[in-house]
Design a protein around this motif. Structure first.
Motif, PDB file in Angstrom:
ATOM      1  N   THR A 105      13.968  50.762  63.716  1.00  0.00           N
ATOM      2  CA  THR A 105      12.859  51.711  63.657  1.00  0.00           C
ATOM      3  C   THR A 105      12.067  51.744  64.950  1.00  0.00           C
ATOM      4  O   THR A 105      11.262  52.632  65.146  1.00  0.00           O
ATOM      5  CB  THR A 105      11.909  51.363  62.495  1.00  0.00           C
ATOM      6  N   GLU A 106      12.293  50.790  65.823  1.00  0.00           N
ATOM      7  CA  GLU A 106      11.574  50.760  67.099  1.00  0.00           C
ATOM      8  C   GLU A 106      12.405  50.013  68.132  1.00  0.00           C
ATOM      9  O   GLU A 106      13.370  49.327  67.793  1.00  0.00           O
ATOM     10  CB  GLU A 106      10.204  50.106  66.934  1.00  0.00           C
ATOM     11  N   GLU A 107      12.037  50.139  69.405  1.00  0.00           N
ATOM     12  CA  GLU A 107      12.794  49.522  70.486  1.00  0.00           C
ATOM     13  C   GLU A 107      12.799  48.003  70.397  1.00  0.00           C
ATOM     14  O   GLU A 107      13.768  47.354  70.779  1.00  0.00           O
ATOM     15  CB  GLU A 107      12.250  49.982  71.835  1.00  0.00           C
ATOM     16  N   TRP A 108      11.711  47.417  69.910  1.00  0.00           N
ATOM     17  CA  TRP A 108      11.637  45.963  69.737  1.00  0.00           C
ATOM     18  C   TRP A 108      12.776  45.485  68.848  1.00  0.00           C
ATOM     19  O   TRP A 108      13.476  44.536  69.170  1.00  0.00           O
ATOM     20  CB  TRP A 108      10.267  45.606  69.152  1.00  0.00           C
ATOM     21  N   GLU A 109      12.994  46.154  67.720  1.00  0.00           N
ATOM     22  CA  GLU A 109      14.067  45.770  66.810  1.00  0.00           C
ATOM     23  C   GLU A 109      15.425  45.984  67.450  1.00  0.00           C
ATOM     24  O   GLU A 109      16.325  45.153  67.307  1.00  0.00           O
ATOM     25  CB  GLU A 109      13.979  46.562  65.505  1.00  0.00           C
ATOM     26  N   LEU A 110      15.609  47.097  68.142  1.00  0.00           N
ATOM     27  CA  LEU A 110      16.885  47.380  68.791  1.00  0.00           C
ATOM     28  C   LEU A 110      17.198  46.309  69.820  1.00  0.00           C
ATOM     29  O   LEU A 110      18.330  45.839  69.925  1.00  0.00           O
ATOM     30  CB  LEU A 110      16.854  48.768  69.444  1.00  0.00           C
ATOM     31  N   TRP A 111      16.178  45.897  70.590  1.00  0.00           N
ATOM     32  CA  TRP A 111      16.361  44.851  71.594  1.00  0.00           C
ATOM     33  C   TRP A 111      16.752  43.537  70.930  1.00  0.00           C
ATOM     34  O   TRP A 111      17.657  42.848  71.386  1.00  0.00           O
ATOM     35  CB  TRP A 111      15.078  44.699  72.423  1.00  0.00           C
ATOM     36  N   LEU A 112      16.058  43.175  69.857  1.00  0.00           N
ATOM     37  CA  LEU A 112      16.386  41.922  69.172  1.00  0.00           C
ATOM     38  C   LEU A 112      17.755  41.980  68.503  1.00  0.00           C
ATOM     39  O   LEU A 112      18.462  40.977  68.430  1.00  0.00           O
ATOM     40  CB  LEU A 112      15.304  41.568  68.147  1.00  0.00           C
ATOM     41  N   GLU A 113      18.163  43.125  68.021  1.00  0.00           N
ATOM     42  CA  GLU A 113      19.464  43.262  67.361  1.00  0.00           C
ATOM     43  C   GLU A 113      20.632  43.179  68.333  1.00  0.00           C
ATOM     44  O   GLU A 113      21.780  43.168  67.914  1.00  0.00           O
ATOM     45  CB  GLU A 113      19.525  44.568  66.574  1.00  0.00           C
ATOM     46  N   SER A 114      20.351  43.089  69.630  1.00  0.00           N
ATOM     47  CA  SER A 114      21.425  43.031  70.619  1.00  0.00           C
ATOM     48  C   SER A 114      22.057  41.649  70.739  1.00  0.00           C
ATOM     49  O   SER A 114      23.071  41.499  71.407  1.00  0.00           O
ATOM     50  CB  SER A 114      20.914  43.492  71.985  1.00  0.00           C
ATOM     51  N   THR A 115      21.458  40.625  70.101  1.00  0.00           N
ATOM     52  CA  THR A 115      22.055  39.286  70.111  1.00  0.00           C
ATOM     53  C   THR A 115      22.004  38.693  68.705  1.00  0.00           C
ATOM     54  O   THR A 115      21.151  39.074  67.901  1.00  0.00           O
ATOM     55  CB  THR A 115      21.307  38.325  71.069  1.00  0.00           C
ATOM     56  N   PRO A 116      22.874  37.734  68.419  1.00  0.00           N
ATOM     57  CA  PRO A 116      22.816  37.093  67.101  1.00  0.00           C
ATOM     58  C   PRO A 116      21.496  36.345  66.885  1.00  0.00           C
ATOM     59  O   PRO A 116      20.981  36.305  65.770  1.00  0.00           O
ATOM     60  CB  PRO A 116      23.989  36.113  67.104  1.00  0.00           C
ATOM     61  N   TYR A 117      20.942  35.778  67.952  1.00  0.00           N
ATOM     62  CA  TYR A 117      19.679  35.034  67.824  1.00  0.00           C
ATOM     63  C   TYR A 117      18.513  35.972  67.552  1.00  0.00           C
ATOM     64  O   TYR A 117      17.617  35.643  66.787  1.00  0.00           O
ATOM     65  CB  TYR A 117      19.419  34.212  69.085  1.00  0.00           C
ATOM     66  N   GLY A 118      18.529  37.134  68.171  1.00  0.00           N
ATOM     67  CA  GLY A 118      17.500  38.128  67.909  1.00  0.00           C
ATOM     68  C   GLY A 118      17.547  38.614  66.471  1.00  0.00           C
ATOM     69  O   GLY A 118      16.510  38.809  65.831  1.00  0.00           O
ATOM     70  N   LYS A 119      18.755  38.777  65.945  1.00  0.00           N
ATOM     71  CA  LYS A 119      18.907  39.191  64.544  1.00  0.00           C
ATOM     72  C   LYS A 119      18.342  38.123  63.608  1.00  0.00           C
ATOM     73  O   LYS A 119      17.679  38.437  62.620  1.00  0.00           O
ATOM     74  CB  LYS A 119      20.378  39.454  64.226  1.00  0.00           C
TER      75      LYS A 119
END
Length: 145
Positions: A105-119
């Motif tokens: 829903t936002e760039e913050w989530e997209l950025w975090l979803e780019s790695t397994p640790y962010g997810k």
């Protein structure tokens, strides 16, 4: 206000994939732990100390993973939305693959979803996010009674 203490030894124990001190020297890991605390505070902001510590460690692992290279020096950390997500179709002749980009829903989530640790960090924060508090006598925009 309580603080959590983050140290390299605990980080390496929690994330043994970063235990190689040649590839990930102490100064490098410590820098990422410090930067992670710019995103996730080490002070008490309605998260229990063990949750805050894990969140900071996930953020540091996310930041390190974004800079990760393989044994040949090829960059492997970041996967943008064009090459990440579930496979929605594929073809064998003339090779064609389609991906569904991650739902964010936002760039913050997209950025975090780019790695397994962010997810994992997103899931942790979603599960442990503080509930809204309603102070009696104040306007109630949340419909809480």
């Amino acid at each position: 206000m309580s603080y959590v203490d983050i140290n390299i030894a605990e980080f390496r124990e929690a994330f043994p994939e970063f235990s190689n001190t040649t590839k990930y020297p102490d100064g490098y890991v410590n820098r990422h732990l410090s930067v992670a605390q710019l995103y996730i505070s080490n002070r008490n902001f309605l998260l229990r100390p063990n949750v805050r510590k894990l969140a900071i460690q996930y953020m540091a692992a996310h930041l390190i993973f974004l800079e990760t290279t393989d044994d040949n020096g090829n960059f492997v950390g970041w996967s943008d939305s064009a090459t990440a997500g579930a496979v929605t179709s594929s073809h064998i002749g003339d090779v064609s693959v389609s991906f569904q980009p991650p739902i964010a829903t936002e760039e913050w989530e997209l950025w975090l979803e780019s790695t397994p640790y962010g997810k994992m960090l997103l899931a942790l924060l979603q599960f442990h996010k503080p509930a809204f508090f309603y102070k009696v006598g104040r306007p109630n925009p949340f419909g809480i009674k």
